[in-house]
Design an enzyme around this catalytic site. Structure first.
Site, PDB file in Angstrom:
ATOM      1  CE1 TYR A 143     -50.900 -18.849   8.659  1.00 30.99           C
ATOM      2  CE2 TYR A 143     -50.378 -21.107   9.236  1.00 30.99           C
ATOM      3  CZ  TYR A 143     -50.366 -19.762   9.545  1.00 30.99           C
ATOM      4  OH  TYR A 143     -49.829 -19.349  10.733  1.00 30.99           O
ATOM      5  CE  LYS A 195     -47.617 -19.781  13.380  1.00 27.21           C
ATOM      6  NZ  LYS A 195     -46.764 -19.006  14.310  1.00 27.21           N
TER       7      LYS A 195
HETATM    8  N1  NAD Z   1     -52.768 -13.050  13.170  1.00 29.89           N
HETATM    9  C1  NAD Z   1     -53.232 -14.277  13.175  1.00 29.89           C
HETATM   10  O1  NAD Z   1     -54.268 -14.573  12.550  1.00 29.89           O
HETATM   11  C2  NAD Z   1     -52.522 -15.364  13.944  1.00 29.89           C
HETATM   12  C3  NAD Z   1     -53.205 -16.546  14.260  1.00 29.89           C
HETATM   13  C4  NAD Z   1     -52.533 -17.549  14.951  1.00 29.89           C
HETATM   14  C5  NAD Z   1     -51.209 -17.367  15.325  1.00 29.89           C
HETATM   15  N2  NAD Z   1     -50.565 -16.192  14.992  1.00 29.89           N
HETATM   16  C6  NAD Z   1     -49.161 -16.045  15.378  1.00 29.89           C
HETATM   17  O2  NAD Z   1     -49.034 -15.028  16.345  1.00 29.89           O
HETATM   18  C7  NAD Z   1     -47.699 -14.543  16.318  1.00 29.89           C
HETATM   19  C8  NAD Z   1     -47.710 -13.024  16.270  1.00 29.89           C
HETATM   20  O3  NAD Z   1     -48.250 -12.570  15.055  1.00 29.89           O
HETATM   21  P1  NAD Z   1     -49.269 -11.346  14.961  1.00 29.89           P
HETATM   22  O4  NAD Z   1     -50.491 -11.864  14.288  1.00 29.89           O
HETATM   23  O5  NAD Z   1     -49.375 -10.625  16.242  1.00 29.89           O
HETATM   24  O6  NAD Z   1     -48.571 -10.412  13.838  1.00 29.89           O
HETATM   25  P2  NAD Z   1     -47.455  -9.257  13.952  1.00 29.89           P
HETATM   26  O7  NAD Z   1     -47.092  -8.952  12.545  1.00 29.89           O
HETATM   27  O8  NAD Z   1     -47.940  -8.154  14.791  1.00 29.89           O
HETATM   28  O9  NAD Z   1     -46.271 -10.012  14.705  1.00 29.89           O
HETATM   29  C9  NAD Z   1     -45.316 -10.807  14.058  1.00 29.89           C
HETATM   30  C10 NAD Z   1     -44.001 -10.432  14.689  1.00 29.89           C
HETATM   31  O10 NAD Z   1     -42.928 -11.241  14.189  1.00 29.89           O
HETATM   32  C11 NAD Z   1     -41.790 -10.426  14.273  1.00 29.89           C
HETATM   33  N3  NAD Z   1     -40.687 -10.945  13.492  1.00 29.89           N
HETATM   34  C12 NAD Z   1     -40.668 -11.266  12.172  1.00 29.89           C
HETATM   35  N4  NAD Z   1     -39.432 -11.658  11.821  1.00 29.89           N
HETATM   36  C13 NAD Z   1     -38.653 -11.591  12.944  1.00 29.89           C
HETATM   37  C14 NAD Z   1     -37.288 -11.844  13.222  1.00 29.89           C
HETATM   38  N5  NAD Z   1     -36.430 -12.259  12.258  1.00 29.89           N
HETATM   39  N6  NAD Z   1     -36.836 -11.670  14.491  1.00 29.89           N
HETATM   40  C15 NAD Z   1     -37.663 -11.250  15.466  1.00 29.89           C
HETATM   41  N7  NAD Z   1     -38.970 -10.989  15.263  1.00 29.89           N
HETATM   42  C16 NAD Z   1     -39.456 -11.148  14.009  1.00 29.89           C
HETATM   43  C17 NAD Z   1     -42.261  -9.070  13.761  1.00 29.89           C
HETATM   44  O11 NAD Z   1     -41.400  -8.030  14.150  1.00 29.89           O
HETATM   45  C18 NAD Z   1     -43.615  -8.965  14.414  1.00 29.89           C
HETATM   46  O12 NAD Z   1     -43.507  -8.276  15.636  1.00 29.89           O
HETATM   47  C19 NAD Z   1     -47.028 -15.200  15.110  1.00 29.89           C
HETATM   48  O13 NAD Z   1     -46.343 -16.363  15.533  1.00 29.89           O
HETATM   49  C20 NAD Z   1     -48.239 -15.608  14.277  1.00 29.89           C
HETATM   50  O14 NAD Z   1     -47.950 -16.654  13.377  1.00 29.89           O
HETATM   51  C21 NAD Z   1     -51.205 -15.186  14.331  1.00 29.89           C
END
Ligand code: NAD
Length: 255
Positions: free
Chosen positions: A154, A161
């Site tokens: 990570y 985070k």
């Molecule tokens: N997938 C996992 O395992 C996981 C676990 C815990 C937390 N998260 C968090 O959940 C959130 C959503 O991620 P996800 O897993 O749905 O993946 P995802 O790739 O579907 O979503 C990430 C989003 O960030 C957006 N993004 C990136 N750069 C950007 C910018 N400059 N301006 C606006 N938007 C931007 C992308 O367009 C995308 O929609 C994130 O904060 C991620 O860190 C994910």
């Protein structure tokens, strides 16, 4: 049928694919009675295509959270569409490839700065852009991956985070007097685009197969979306600066 978000107006960022946590959040928010508006990055056309799979139509606004022009015009565009907001979902994360996957000791600051800007500072920028729309209070909800621990692969998303989690507490401090709450869901691993961009993500996810008390399904973002919707609702009226784990209970297990 009544829902827990009846009459609420919610802005949801981060809908990119059907696997996006934000897509499931938007879907459930609509099912629970909310009017939803989406923001899109990198291109509105991508998000518009996915938005067609939602139960109800949702307007899409282009928003790069690092672009001050986009942030400045957001209030006016949302106001024209919905008038005001009751909630904002920050579902945004990004780190350059050299900040992920085992390169922690060699990552240049430029890449760390990008990760921090997009993934952590943006919670403040987005909240401030939407603040005038929440004149009678509101709920801001973001997504974290438990920053109390150092995880395999990570890398600099971990400190990003940690910064997001601290930012959420400071927003809770400063916006509480305006009845704006700010909370995070700490989610277990989900196989989204963001996750796929982390080399070795499967190793990380394997930890959940071994240790999560509840059986965790990496292909199911719905429980996480439900957590977000709960925090957007009136059922956590006195909760702010909080991080709620939707991780199958893994955070509670020592070994
Ligand atoms: N997938 C996992 O395992 C996981 C676990 C815990 C937390 N998260 C968090 O959940 C959130 C959503 O991620 P996800 O897993 O749905 O993946 P995802 O790739 O579907 O979503 C990430 C989003 O960030 C957006 N993004 C990136 N750069 C950007 C910018 N400059 N301006 C606006 N938007 C931007 C992308 O367009 C995308 O929609 C994130 O904060 C991620 O860190 C994910």
């Amino acid at each position: 049928m009544s829902g827990i978000l009846d009459g609420k107006r919610i802005l949801v960022t981060g809908v990119l694919m059907e696997s996006s946590i934000a897509f499931h959040t938007a879907k459930m928010a609509q099912e629970q009675g909310a009017e939803v508006i989406l923001t899109a990055f990198p291109r509105p056309t991508l998000t518009e295509r996915i938005a067609k799979k939602l139960p109800k139509p949702a307007k899409v606004i282009e928003l790069d959270v690092t672009n001050t022009e986009h942030l400045d015009r957001l209030e006016g565009l949302v106001r024209a569409e919905l008038g005001s907001l009751d909630g904002v979902v920050h579902s945004i994360g990004f780190a350059p490839q050299d900040a992920l996957g085992g390169n922690f000791l060699n990552t240049p600051f430029e890449s760390v700065a990008t990760a921090m800007h997009v993934s952590a500072f943006s919670l403040k920028s987005l909240t401030m852009a939407c603040r005038p729309l929440m004149a009678s209070g509101g709920s801001v909800v973001g997504l974290t991956f438990d920053a109390q621990f150092a995880w395999p692969q990570y890398d600099w998303m971990g400190p990003a985070k940690a910064a997001l989690e601290a930012t959420s507490r400071y927003l809770a401090r400063d916006l509480g007097p305006e009845n704006i709450r700010c909370n995070l869901i700490s989610a277990g691993p989900i196989r989204s685009m963001a996750a796929k961009s982390i080399p070795g993500f499967a190793d990380l996810a394997g930890v959940w197969d071994e240790r999560s008390p509840l059986k965790w399904d990496m292909n199911d973002p719905e429980p996480t979306g439900r957590g977000v919707v709960a925090l957007l609702s009136d059922w956590f009226p006195m909760t702010t600066g909080e991080i709620i784990h939707v991780d199958g209970g893994l955070h509670a297990i020592g070994a």
